[in-house]
Design a protein around this motif. Sequence first.
Motif, PDB file in Angstrom:
ATOM      1  N   UNK A 313       3.497  -9.946   8.312  1.00 28.59           N
ATOM      2  CA  UNK A 313       3.698  -9.413   6.961  1.00 28.59           C
ATOM      3  C   UNK A 313       2.708  -8.300   6.597  1.00 28.59           C
ATOM      4  N   UNK A 314       1.426  -8.593   6.668  1.00 29.65           N
ATOM      5  CA  UNK A 314       0.416  -7.603   6.271  1.00 29.65           C
ATOM      6  C   UNK A 314       0.483  -6.378   7.176  1.00 29.65           C
ATOM      7  N   UNK A 315       0.703  -6.618   8.457  1.00 29.15           N
ATOM      8  CA  UNK A 315       0.737  -5.501   9.422  1.00 29.15           C
ATOM      9  C   UNK A 315       1.895  -4.557   9.148  1.00 29.15           C
ATOM     10  N   UNK A 316       3.094  -5.099   8.904  1.00 26.11           N
ATOM     11  CA  UNK A 316       4.252  -4.225   8.731  1.00 26.11           C
ATOM     12  C   UNK A 316       4.183  -3.466   7.409  1.00 26.11           C
ATOM     13  N   UNK A 317       3.695  -4.107   6.353  1.00 18.63           N
ATOM     14  CA  UNK A 317       3.557  -3.410   5.066  1.00 18.63           C
ATOM     15  C   UNK A 317       2.506  -2.314   5.176  1.00 18.63           C
ATOM     16  N   UNK A 318       1.410  -2.614   5.850  1.00 14.47           N
ATOM     17  CA  UNK A 318       0.357  -1.610   6.060  1.00 14.47           C
ATOM     18  C   UNK A 318       0.883  -0.415   6.840  1.00 14.47           C
ATOM     19  N   UNK A 319       1.644  -0.689   7.883  1.00 20.94           N
ATOM     20  CA  UNK A 319       2.135   0.375   8.763  1.00 20.94           C
ATOM     21  C   UNK A 319       3.042   1.357   8.039  1.00 20.94           C
ATOM     22  N   UNK A 320       3.750   0.886   7.011  1.00 20.35           N
ATOM     23  CA  UNK A 320       4.702   1.743   6.305  1.00 20.35           C
ATOM     24  C   UNK A 320       4.018   2.736   5.355  1.00 20.35           C
ATOM     25  N   UNK A 321       2.774   2.507   4.992  1.00 19.92           N
ATOM     26  CA  UNK A 321       2.076   3.403   4.052  1.00 19.92           C
ATOM     27  C   UNK A 321       1.899   4.786   4.675  1.00 19.92           C
ATOM     28  N   UNK A 322       2.233   5.814   3.901  1.00 16.27           N
ATOM     29  CA  UNK A 322       2.119   7.228   4.297  1.00 16.27           C
ATOM     30  C   UNK A 322       3.050   7.618   5.441  1.00 16.27           C
ATOM     31  N   UNK A 323       4.101   6.805   5.666  1.00 18.22           N
ATOM     32  CA  UNK A 323       5.020   7.127   6.761  1.00 18.22           C
ATOM     33  C   UNK A 323       6.478   7.232   6.324  1.00 18.22           C
ATOM     34  N   UNK A 324       6.796   6.760   5.124  1.00 16.17           N
ATOM     35  CA  UNK A 324       8.210   6.702   4.741  1.00 16.17           C
ATOM     36  C   UNK A 324       8.502   7.549   3.504  1.00 16.17           C
ATOM     37  N   UNK A 325       7.955   7.162   2.369  1.00 17.25           N
ATOM     38  CA  UNK A 325       8.195   7.890   1.120  1.00 17.25           C
ATOM     39  C   UNK A 325       7.165   7.475   0.084  1.00 17.25           C
ATOM     40  N   UNK A 326       7.089   8.232  -0.996  1.00 14.20           N
ATOM     41  CA  UNK A 326       6.152   7.902  -2.078  1.00 14.20           C
ATOM     42  C   UNK A 326       6.492   6.549  -2.699  1.00 14.20           C
ATOM     43  N   UNK A 327       7.789   6.236  -2.791  1.00 13.49           N
ATOM     44  CA  UNK A 327       8.205   4.951  -3.363  1.00 13.49           C
ATOM     45  C   UNK A 327       7.694   3.791  -2.511  1.00 13.49           C
ATOM     46  N   UNK A 328       7.748   3.952  -1.201  1.00 12.88           N
ATOM     47  CA  UNK A 328       7.257   2.903  -0.293  1.00 12.88           C
ATOM     48  C   UNK A 328       5.741   2.787  -0.396  1.00 12.88           C
ATOM     49  N   UNK A 329       5.044   3.907  -0.479  1.00 18.57           N
ATOM     50  CA  UNK A 329       3.581   3.864  -0.651  1.00 18.57           C
ATOM     51  C   UNK A 329       3.207   3.048  -1.879  1.00 18.57           C
ATOM     52  N   UNK A 330       3.911   3.316  -2.971  1.00 23.31           N
ATOM     53  CA  UNK A 330       3.643   2.615  -4.236  1.00 23.31           C
ATOM     54  C   UNK A 330       3.820   1.110  -4.073  1.00 23.31           C
ATOM     55  N   UNK A 331       4.997   0.694  -3.588  1.00 24.22           N
ATOM     56  CA  UNK A 331       5.275  -0.737  -3.466  1.00 24.22           C
ATOM     57  C   UNK A 331       4.352  -1.429  -2.465  1.00 24.22           C
ATOM     58  N   UNK A 332       4.077  -0.756  -1.347  1.00 23.16           N
ATOM     59  CA  UNK A 332       3.234  -1.359  -0.306  1.00 23.16           C
ATOM     60  C   UNK A 332       1.816  -1.597  -0.806  1.00 23.16           C
ATOM     61  N   UNK A 333       1.242  -0.608  -1.478  1.00 22.84           N
ATOM     62  CA  UNK A 333      -0.128  -0.741  -1.984  1.00 22.84           C
ATOM     63  C   UNK A 333      -0.214  -1.855  -3.018  1.00 22.84           C
ATOM     64  N   UNK A 334       0.800  -1.948  -3.870  1.00 26.04           N
ATOM     65  CA  UNK A 334       0.755  -2.981  -4.905  1.00 26.04           C
ATOM     66  C   UNK A 334       0.992  -4.370  -4.321  1.00 26.04           C
TER      67      UNK A 334
END
Length: 405
Positions: A313-334
Amino acid sequence: MDEIEVPQYFICPISLQIMKDPVTAITGITYDRESIEQWIFANKNTTCPVSKQPLPRDSDLTPNHTLRRLIQAWCTQNASLGIVRIPTPKPPLNKIQVLKLLKDLNNHKSLMQLELLAAENERNKKCLLEAGVPKAMIMFIVNSHEKGQIQKGLEEALSILQFVKIPKEECALLLKDNDQILDSLTWVLSQDEMENTIAMKSHAVIVLKKLINKCDTCHILERLKPEFFERILKILRHGVTQQGVSAALEVFLRSCSVTRNRIMMVEAGLVHELIEIELGNTEKRITELTLAILFHLCSCANGRAKFLRHEGSIAVVTERILKVSAAVDDRAVFVLSMVAKFCGTNVALQEMLTVGTVTKLCVLLQADCAKYLKDKAREILKDHSEVWKNSPCFPPSSFGAYVKY
């Protein structure tokens, strides 16, 4: 054929091809019927593509019979040179024809014909809508549910509902007047003995998405039952088309606005399934949906607990940051913020260090993204600096620079 000079007035201004069924809009410009209907109905444009004058969706398109006969005659004369003859177009579908088919829905051929008409062009879809086809298809599905049997034609009825766009007002009325609609579609999802099971269930969940997305209030969403989420989750686990996966995720996301729904989703095992989907996913839209749903589910304690139980869980959410879209960055960080804040055990915090979460948050602080997101990343780093500052990956002076306001 390239050497043949086609008269300019035979060419559709939109498709730039010879017109097969020329029609004249109220602006006086002639187009091929298929192209201008696509422009008006599918693309929802309200201006004439040539004159830029207003072109209402309900405006008449007048058949230009004289021009069509000229084009047909010219094509016949040049057939020996490779020009394809253009047949006389079929008369437009009318409401009487549709109503005749609706009276005979027990005949599988009638439903097959309606499906073919719906798939043919935008003009047909508009005619089917005006004749009340969406409501008739929904009642056909409800009737199958009441009888407890998969009636012949059910697949066609579901398919037609995908083709024909149900207006928001009519959708609201249908749901308000008939509590069995959602139950009937949920019932379809539970049937494993159908022919074309994957296609049928995909159709059903796409129709569910269309209905639920047009609900303005929480009235419909508040009466959803545990089996509703369990059955949608089951089709994600056991096979559905890519379009069906996206539709199912949109249903979950729309339902997240009601707290009791989030609890039911967590209890059904959705958190685990979302992570499993994301681990093998490469589609941007799917990632945006899964992270958005995880954000809502991690807002409750049980959701966060389920999140941490999955090793990836933590690994996959972390990996998506700065790689997909601004919306994903927002949700992943929160998501990571909620997990660190409310479930910040030493084990969880060490895992964030091991899988690169801390490093990714530091990189985020220097990336081109929204200030509030950088503030949230800095907050996470600062709140847990006592645990992370001693890591050999971050010299004390370097880590201090990241958490300093």
